[in-house]
Design an enzyme around this catalytic site. Structure first.
Site, PDB file in Angstrom:
ATOM      1  N   HIS A  19       0.832  -1.208   0.000  1.00 13.16           N
ATOM      2  CA  HIS A  19       0.000   0.000   0.000  1.00 13.16           C
ATOM      3  C   HIS A  19       0.863   1.253   0.000  1.00 13.16           C
ATOM      4  CE1 HIS A  19      -4.361  -1.048   0.816  1.00 13.16           C
ATOM      5  NE2 HIS A  19      -3.773  -2.204   0.587  1.00 13.16           N
ATOM      6  N   GLU A  23      -0.044   7.257  11.651  1.00 20.29           N
ATOM      7  CA  GLU A  23      -0.571   5.990  12.163  1.00 20.29           C
ATOM      8  C   GLU A  23      -1.264   6.271  13.474  1.00 20.29           C
ATOM      9  OE1 GLU A  23       2.271   2.842  12.305  1.00 20.29           O
ATOM     10  OE2 GLU A  23       2.575   2.863  10.138  1.00 20.29           O
TER      11      GLU A  23
END
Ligand SMILES: [Zn+2]
Length: 439
Positions: free
Chosen positions: A300, A312
């Site tokens: 990805h 994140e």
């Protein structure tokens, strides 16, 4: 400035002759496109298909007043039999005039080559030659008598070392009124032009050099609209320098649903491909020791543009409340997993003794933050309810809560897409345009 699109396709046209692909076979009638060729104010041509005079006649804009032809590259399709008789001057890219063009001494048109950095006046127009990316090619910036500014970028891969996109920005820092480029092949160029201020919300971004690599029909227009671009049909006329459309862009929320490996993440990334400074929000965490998961994350990441920032986190409520630039959240189903972990909601007894209320409070807070978000945001989520019924009570609980989550987010979205086998279905689409720059 009046711009007539005599052709809007790549060098082979669309459909390509004798091609049996679905895109070409679906390209009929008014969708048929000649190689890219634009006529400016009736006097200046940029690039040339095989029959520009016929295309001009169909558009009721005869070429009789044309004095100059600007070529961005080799112009394989230029009508050699027609050019000498037209009485115009050919301004060629460094790759030179079309092969086989008669010399001026043999009755051919006068021609000269130009290179990036040159500026000159042709009739009422001021022309600046800019880098074309690939060797031998150039882009042209043209200013008209009413001050309108147009940029025409050839379709060519950029040389890896060239920072050409910065060279396309105007030295005075003003945006263009129109930019014509191959946005389907290189949406990241549009992102760079936005980053450099060359394209703003007031710029008309027009797709040219279209080919059967693009999806035909409505899917093409849908994809272009997501990028803040559009395509006009061959023969279409666009006027620049008039009072621009000042309707401000609004916050815009898109939810992309799909099953595993449906292409939903790729579609979500494509929607933001023409936007600079995207923050990619990974909600999946790192999962220590899981090699298969690490491999998925790597794949990805490599697919995303290098300029994107990655965050994140599972604290989406705070992120949506403070976002100023575009966000891509991938994905809500992993966010729900983290919420159920935090609330101990997989345990049947804990679920019944307050876990349910805790999870739903998180979902409602997320839906409120989504509704109030000021930035453009695209979120991906799994559509899981129509498959096999999970064997465990906790699995069924997760499936049900994800269905609830998707429904409340969809309710507060401007656009909802469902991706099945890589095909995009629009479940909801409000007629507003996304904001592509930072707010
Ligand atoms: Zn084809």
């Amino acid at each position: 400035m009046e711009v007539t699109f005599l052709g809007t396709a790549g060098p082979r046209g669309w459909p390509q002759p004798f091609c049996t692909c679905a895109s070409c076979l679906g390209c009929t009638g008014s969708a048929v496109r000649e190689p890219s060729c634009v006529l400016i104010d009736g006097t200046l041509l940029i690039d040339c298909g095989p029959e520009p005079a016929h295309a001009a006649a169909r558009a009721a804009r005869p070429l009789t007043a044309v004095r100059h032809l600007l070529l961005t590259g080799p112009a394989e399709k230029a009508p050699l039999a027609w050019l000498p008789a037209a009485g115009l001057e050919v301004v060629a890219a460094p790759s030179g005039p079309p092969a086989g063009l008669p010399a001026p001494t043999a009755g051919g048109p006068p021609w000269r080559t130009v290179a990036a950095g040159e500026e000159f006046v042709l009739g009422d127009h001021h022309v600046t030659v800019l880098p074309g990316g690939a060797a031998g090619r150039v882009a042209y910036a043209v200013s008209g008598p009413n001050g309108a500014r147009l940029l025409f970028i050839p379709s060519a891969p950029l040389a890896p070392e060239a920072d050409t996109t910065r060279a396309w920005a105007r030295p005075d820092g003003l945006p263009y009124d129109a930019v014509l480029l191959d946005v389907v092949a290189w949406p990241e160029r549009l992102a760079a032009l936005r980053r450099d201020g060359a394209v703003t919300e007031a710029t008309d971004v027009l797709a040219v050099h279209l080919s059967h690599e693009a999806p035909p029909g409505e899917e093409l227009q849908r994809r272009l609209a997501a990028w803040g671009a559009r395509a006009v049909a061959d023969g279409g006329v666009v006027r620049l320098g008039a009072e621009p459309d000042r309707q401000p862009a609004q916050p815009y929320r898109t939810l992309v649903l799909g099953g595993a490996r449906s292409g939903k993440s790729a579609e979500a990334e494509r929607r933001l491909a023409a936007v600079p400074e995207v923050t990619y929000v990974a909600t999946g965490g790192t999962r220590d020791g899981d090699a298969e998961w690490a491999q998925r994350v790597t794949v990805h990441r490599e697919r995303r543009p290098a300029a994107w920032r990655t965050a994140e986190t599972t604290d989406l409520v705070d992120l949506l409340a403070t976002a100023t630039g575009p966000l891509l959240v991938d994905c809500l189903s992993l966010w729900l997993t983290a919420v159920m972990d935090a609330c101990d909601a997989w345990d049947d007894a804990k679920w019944e003794s307050g876990g349910r209320e805790q999870v739903r409070a998180h979902i409602d807070a997320l839906a409120l933050a989504w509704r109030n978000c000021r930035a453009q945001v695209v979120a991906v989520s799994n559509e899981v309810g129509s498959g096999v019924v999970p064997a465990t009570a906790s699995g069924r609980r997760y499936r049900d809560e994800l269905g609830r989550l998707n429904a409340v987010i969809a309710e507060q979205s401007d656009e909802v897409l469902l991706v099945v086998a890589g095909q995009v279905l629009t479940l909801r689409g409000l007629p507003r345009k996304p904001r592509h720059a930072r707010s």
